[in-house]
Design a protein around this motif. Structure first.
Motif, PDB file in Angstrom:
ATOM      1  N   UNK A  27     -37.375   3.944 -39.940  1.00  0.00           N
ATOM      2  CA  UNK A  27     -36.029   4.186 -39.412  1.00  0.00           C
ATOM      3  C   UNK A  27     -35.245   2.874 -39.301  1.00  0.00           C
ATOM      4  N   UNK A  28     -35.865   1.828 -38.769  1.00  0.00           N
ATOM      5  CA  UNK A  28     -35.196   0.531 -38.640  1.00  0.00           C
ATOM      6  C   UNK A  28     -34.802  -0.025 -40.002  1.00  0.00           C
ATOM      7  N   UNK A  29     -35.696   0.081 -40.973  1.00  0.00           N
ATOM      8  CA  UNK A  29     -35.403  -0.424 -42.314  1.00  0.00           C
ATOM      9  C   UNK A  29     -34.271   0.380 -42.962  1.00  0.00           C
ATOM     10  N   UNK A  30     -34.303   1.686 -42.818  1.00  0.00           N
ATOM     11  CA  UNK A  30     -33.307   2.551 -43.438  1.00  0.00           C
ATOM     12  C   UNK A  30     -31.909   2.312 -42.854  1.00  0.00           C
ATOM     13  N   UNK A  31     -31.827   2.190 -41.523  1.00  0.00           N
ATOM     14  CA  UNK A  31     -30.535   2.072 -40.842  1.00  0.00           C
ATOM     15  C   UNK A  31     -30.112   0.624 -40.567  1.00  0.00           C
ATOM     16  N   UNK A  32     -30.859  -0.350 -41.061  1.00  0.00           N
ATOM     17  CA  UNK A  32     -30.617  -1.767 -40.747  1.00  0.00           C
ATOM     18  C   UNK A  32     -29.151  -2.172 -40.897  1.00  0.00           C
ATOM     19  N   UNK A  33     -28.550  -1.915 -42.035  1.00  0.00           N
ATOM     20  CA  UNK A  33     -27.170  -2.332 -42.276  1.00  0.00           C
ATOM     21  C   UNK A  33     -26.198  -1.637 -41.320  1.00  0.00           C
ATOM     22  N   UNK A  34     -26.412  -0.349 -41.073  1.00  0.00           N
ATOM     23  CA  UNK A  34     -25.534   0.391 -40.169  1.00  0.00           C
ATOM     24  C   UNK A  34     -25.714  -0.068 -38.727  1.00  0.00           C
ATOM     25  N   UNK A  35     -26.950  -0.405 -38.346  1.00  0.00           N
ATOM     26  CA  UNK A  35     -27.196  -0.927 -37.003  1.00  0.00           C
ATOM     27  C   UNK A  35     -26.510  -2.280 -36.808  1.00  0.00           C
ATOM     28  N   UNK A  36     -26.553  -3.110 -37.835  1.00  0.00           N
ATOM     29  CA  UNK A  36     -25.885  -4.417 -37.764  1.00  0.00           C
ATOM     30  C   UNK A  36     -24.374  -4.230 -37.627  1.00  0.00           C
ATOM     31  N   UNK A  37     -23.807  -3.352 -38.434  1.00  0.00           N
ATOM     32  CA  UNK A  37     -22.366  -3.099 -38.379  1.00  0.00           C
ATOM     33  C   UNK A  37     -21.973  -2.489 -37.035  1.00  0.00           C
ATOM     34  N   UNK A  38     -22.760  -1.536 -36.544  1.00  0.00           N
ATOM     35  CA  UNK A  38     -22.477  -0.908 -35.256  1.00  0.00           C
ATOM     36  C   UNK A  38     -22.521  -1.899 -34.106  1.00  0.00           C
ATOM     37  N   UNK A  39     -23.477  -2.817 -34.142  1.00  0.00           N
ATOM     38  CA  UNK A  39     -23.574  -3.838 -33.091  1.00  0.00           C
ATOM     39  C   UNK A  39     -22.314  -4.707 -33.085  1.00  0.00           C
ATOM     40  N   UNK A  40     -21.855  -5.079 -34.271  1.00  0.00           N
ATOM     41  CA  UNK A  40     -20.623  -5.885 -34.375  1.00  0.00           C
ATOM     42  C   UNK A  40     -19.439  -5.143 -33.759  1.00  0.00           C
ATOM     43  N   UNK A  41     -19.317  -3.870 -34.069  1.00  0.00           N
ATOM     44  CA  UNK A  41     -18.214  -3.062 -33.535  1.00  0.00           C
ATOM     45  C   UNK A  41     -18.278  -3.038 -32.015  1.00  0.00           C
ATOM     46  N   UNK A  42     -19.447  -2.756 -31.463  1.00  0.00           N
ATOM     47  CA  UNK A  42     -19.595  -2.678 -30.010  1.00  0.00           C
ATOM     48  C   UNK A  42     -19.259  -4.018 -29.367  1.00  0.00           C
ATOM     49  N   UNK A  43     -19.799  -5.093 -29.914  1.00  0.00           N
ATOM     50  CA  UNK A  43     -19.601  -6.415 -29.312  1.00  0.00           C
ATOM     51  C   UNK A  43     -18.157  -6.881 -29.372  1.00  0.00           C
ATOM     52  N   UNK A  44     -17.398  -6.412 -30.336  1.00  0.00           N
ATOM     53  CA  UNK A  44     -16.003  -6.842 -30.455  1.00  0.00           C
ATOM     54  C   UNK A  44     -15.020  -5.802 -29.915  1.00  0.00           C
ATOM     55  N   UNK A  45     -15.528  -4.772 -29.282  1.00  0.00           N
ATOM     56  CA  UNK A  45     -14.663  -3.717 -28.742  1.00  0.00           C
ATOM     57  C   UNK A  45     -14.275  -4.040 -27.296  1.00  0.00           C
ATOM     58  N   UNK A  46     -13.452  -3.172 -26.745  1.00  0.00           N
ATOM     59  CA  UNK A  46     -13.079  -3.260 -25.333  1.00  0.00           C
ATOM     60  C   UNK A  46     -13.656  -2.059 -24.576  1.00  0.00           C
ATOM     61  N   UNK A  47     -14.748  -1.523 -25.101  1.00  0.00           N
ATOM     62  CA  UNK A  47     -15.416  -0.387 -24.461  1.00  0.00           C
ATOM     63  C   UNK A  47     -15.984  -0.834 -23.119  1.00  0.00           C
ATOM     64  N   UNK A  48     -15.914   0.054 -22.127  1.00  0.00           N
ATOM     65  CA  UNK A  48     -16.491  -0.215 -20.805  1.00  0.00           C
ATOM     66  C   UNK A  48     -18.009  -0.072 -20.938  1.00  0.00           C
ATOM     67  N   UNK A  49     -18.711  -1.213 -20.934  1.00  0.00           N
ATOM     68  CA  UNK A  49     -20.148  -1.223 -21.181  1.00  0.00           C
ATOM     69  C   UNK A  49     -20.955  -1.208 -19.899  1.00  0.00           C
ATOM     70  N   UNK A  50     -21.972  -0.340 -19.873  1.00  0.00           N
ATOM     71  CA  UNK A  50     -22.997  -0.362 -18.837  1.00  0.00           C
ATOM     72  C   UNK A  50     -24.218  -1.068 -19.396  1.00  0.00           C
TER      73      UNK A  50
END
Length: 184
Positions: free
Chosen positions: A62-85
């Motif tokens: 699963x980690x190998x298959x989704x690696x690129x999407x996980x990397x992109x998703x992390x970037x989106x979250x880290x650069x967003x203004x979402x209220x993070x818990x």
């Protein structure tokens, strides 16, 4: 699926690891909180083939298959203004007392130390609907406080943070001081 849940009116979301910018904008606009739980996917986001080999075969694939999407998703979250818990989702590879690993992963992902502190205190108290009792240092609220001899906003490793503990208070009582511990 995330967008469908947002349109249905959810209050919060866990993980969100495969998020895109459109979804992040929807979450921001709706005021939904996100507990991203970065550490379960850290070996894929900051790719480490050796650590991935230590995972169970199903999770490794699963980690190998989704690696690129996980990397992109992390970037989106880290650069967003979402209220993070703040949460870890530790279930297999870590013990609860190792929750500082999630903090290290936030720092490795470019999050500010203040963002992690706010997520773990103020935002989590709001998520739990306990903001009138906990989450900020104010008169009349419950708080456990640890004092350090260094700036934790610039201290990256768990070991360095733990070595800097000078005093801990729980329920308004001092339960540890470095001076007493050094006396034996």
């Amino acid at each position: 699926l995330m967008q469908k849940l947002i349109r249905m009116g959810i209050d919060g979301m866990e993980h969100g690891s495969l998020m895109n910018e459109e979804t992040a904008a929807m979450i921001e606009e709706a005021g939904i909180y996100l507990v991203p739980t970065f550490c379960p996917y850290e070996e894929a986001v900051h790719y480490d083939a050796e650590k991935i080999k230590e995972k169970q075969p199903e999770f490794r694939r699963k980690l190998e298959y989704y690696k690129d999407m996980l990397q992109a998703g992390r970037e989106v979250i880290c650069h967003s203004k979402i209220r993070l818990g703040y949460g870890t989702d530790f279930v297999a590879n870590h013990q609860n007392y190792e929750s500082g690993y999630e903090y290290e992963v936030w720092m490795n992902s470019g999050m500010s130390p203040f963002a992690a502190l706010k997520a773990a205190s103020k935002t989590n108290s709001e998520i739990l609907q306990l903001e009138d009792q906990i989450g900020t240092l104010e008169a009349g609220k419950l708080a456990d406080i640890t004092v350090f001899d260094r700036n934790l906003l610039q201290t990256e490793t768990r070991e360095a943070r733990e070595a800097g503990v000078v005093m801990t208070m729980m329920d308004g009582r001092i339960v540890y001081t470095k001076a007493d511990a050094d006396k034996g």
